[in-house]
Write a protein that holds these residues in place. Structure first.
Motif, PDB file in Angstrom:
ATOM      1  N   ASN A   1       0.862  -1.179   0.000  1.00 54.90           N
ATOM      2  CA  ASN A   1       0.000   0.000   0.000  1.00 54.90           C
ATOM      3  C   ASN A   1       0.896   1.225   0.000  1.00 54.90           C
ATOM      4  OD1 ASN A   1      -1.614   2.273   0.926  1.00 54.90           O
ATOM      5  ND2 ASN A   1      -3.203   0.762   1.426  1.00 54.90           N
TER       6      ASN A   1
ATOM      7  N   GLU B   1       0.138   4.282  -0.116  1.00 52.92           N
ATOM      8  CA  GLU B   1      -0.367   5.427   0.632  1.00 52.92           C
ATOM      9  C   GLU B   1       0.097   5.379   2.091  1.00 52.92           C
ATOM     10  OE1 GLU B   1      -2.194   9.008   1.323  1.00 52.92           O
ATOM     11  OE2 GLU B   1      -1.948   7.978  -0.614  1.00 52.92           O
ATOM     12  N   VAL B   2      -0.039   4.202   2.713  1.00 56.71           N
ATOM     13  CA  VAL B   2       0.339   4.057   4.128  1.00 56.71           C
ATOM     14  C   VAL B   2       1.671   3.332   4.291  1.00 56.71           C
ATOM     15  CG1 VAL B   2      -2.035   4.140   4.901  1.00 56.71           C
ATOM     16  CG2 VAL B   2      -1.003   1.914   4.343  1.00 56.71           C
ATOM     17  N   GLN B   3       2.299   2.923   3.157  1.00 55.06           N
ATOM     18  CA  GLN B   3       3.608   2.269   3.151  1.00 55.06           C
ATOM     19  C   GLN B   3       3.620   1.000   4.006  1.00 55.06           C
ATOM     20  OE1 GLN B   3       6.170   5.711   4.247  1.00 55.06           O
ATOM     21  NE2 GLN B   3       6.945   5.579   2.167  1.00 55.06           N
ATOM     22  N   GLN B   4       2.706   0.114   3.674  1.00 51.99           N
ATOM     23  CA  GLN B   4       2.596  -1.149   4.400  1.00 51.99           C
ATOM     24  C   GLN B   4       2.558  -2.324   3.423  1.00 51.99           C
ATOM     25  OE1 GLN B   4      -0.840  -0.943   6.967  1.00 51.99           O
ATOM     26  NE2 GLN B   4       0.248   0.168   8.548  1.00 51.99           N
TER      27      GLN B   4
END
Length: 248
Positions: free
Chosen positions: A236, A238-241
């Protein structure tokens, strides 16, 4: 097939990783500490330093070792690290024969980890473009795995098909939960298929497959004929996961 496919298989008894697509840079960049000495299992070069007791070429000094490891002109690298030079004199003829077999047959006769050498690795580049590495500690491999996967994502970049060519994505290292989830799959071998990677909203997604046949680097179409999809590796942005999602 550069950056198109990544294949990894784990043999748990000896912590052996058989892989296609993991580069030497991925491996070296994961070092917590560069080895101090290498004993080369490749053919002996009379022009290089030879240990008189074992008859193998040796390299000492971290700068020289990095120069050897990262030299693209040296093909088929095969080596085992060792802790202390003096301990080489204690290697028995039988152990020398085991090391010769390891370099010749690309597999171990007994344990690939020697008490006298205190080696952390055995590194073998195979004739078929694959690599076999024995890790004393699998957490060392997890750092290599994180380096490799982030490099693949960066190289693929998810840009050509998604029209944001100027947008640079910065990938964080894989977290322990994701690494452990991948680790569980590796016992049966996993193919990361970046040719089928895609974007869905903020998710960058790569399919994971288990092959029913032996992985063949130069014949991936044949290898995939009876592949079973295991799930996906997702990032992801956007959330860097990271996340591994398995098939239901």
């Amino acid at each position: 097939m550069s950056e198109s496919y990544l294949y990894i298989h784990l043999e748990t008894v000896t912590n052996m990783i058989l892989s296609y697509g993991i580069s030497m840079n991925d491996f070296v960049d994961a070092f917590k500490q560069v080895p101090e000495h290498l004993l080369l299992l490749s053919d002996v070069d009379e022009n290089e330093m030879i240990d008189p007791h074992t008859g193998f070429n040796v390299i000492s000094g971290r700068e020289d070792i990095l120069r050897y490891l990262l030299n693209p002109k040296i093909s088929r690298k095969k080596w085992i690290d060792y802790k202390h030079t003096l301990y080489l004199d204690e290697i028995t003829p039988f152990e020398v024969s085991e090391l010769l077999y390891l370099g010749h047959a690309y597999t171990h006769l007994s344990s690939p980890f020697y008490y006298k050498l205190a080696n952390q690795y055995v590194y073998l580049e195979l004739p078929n473009e694959m690599t076999k590495v024995y890790y004393r500690h699998l957490e060392d491999f997890h750092r290599v795995l994180s380096n490799t996967i982030t490099r693949y994502f960066e190289a693929h970049n998810f840009q050509a098909n998604f029209l944001f060519k100027r947008h640079v994505i910065h990938y964080v290292n894989l977290d322990n939960q994701t690494l452990n989830a991948i680790h569980e799959l590796l016992v049966d071998g996993v193919l990361f298929d970046f040719t089928a990677a895609f974007r869905q909203d903020d998710q960058l997604i790569v399919p994971l497959f288990q092959l029913k046949h032996r992985f063949v680097p130069n014949d991936i179409a044949w290898s995939m004929t009876s592949a079973e999809k295991l799930g996906t590796l997702e990032y992801n942005r956007e959330v860097q996961q990271w996340a591994v999602k398995l098939q239901a």
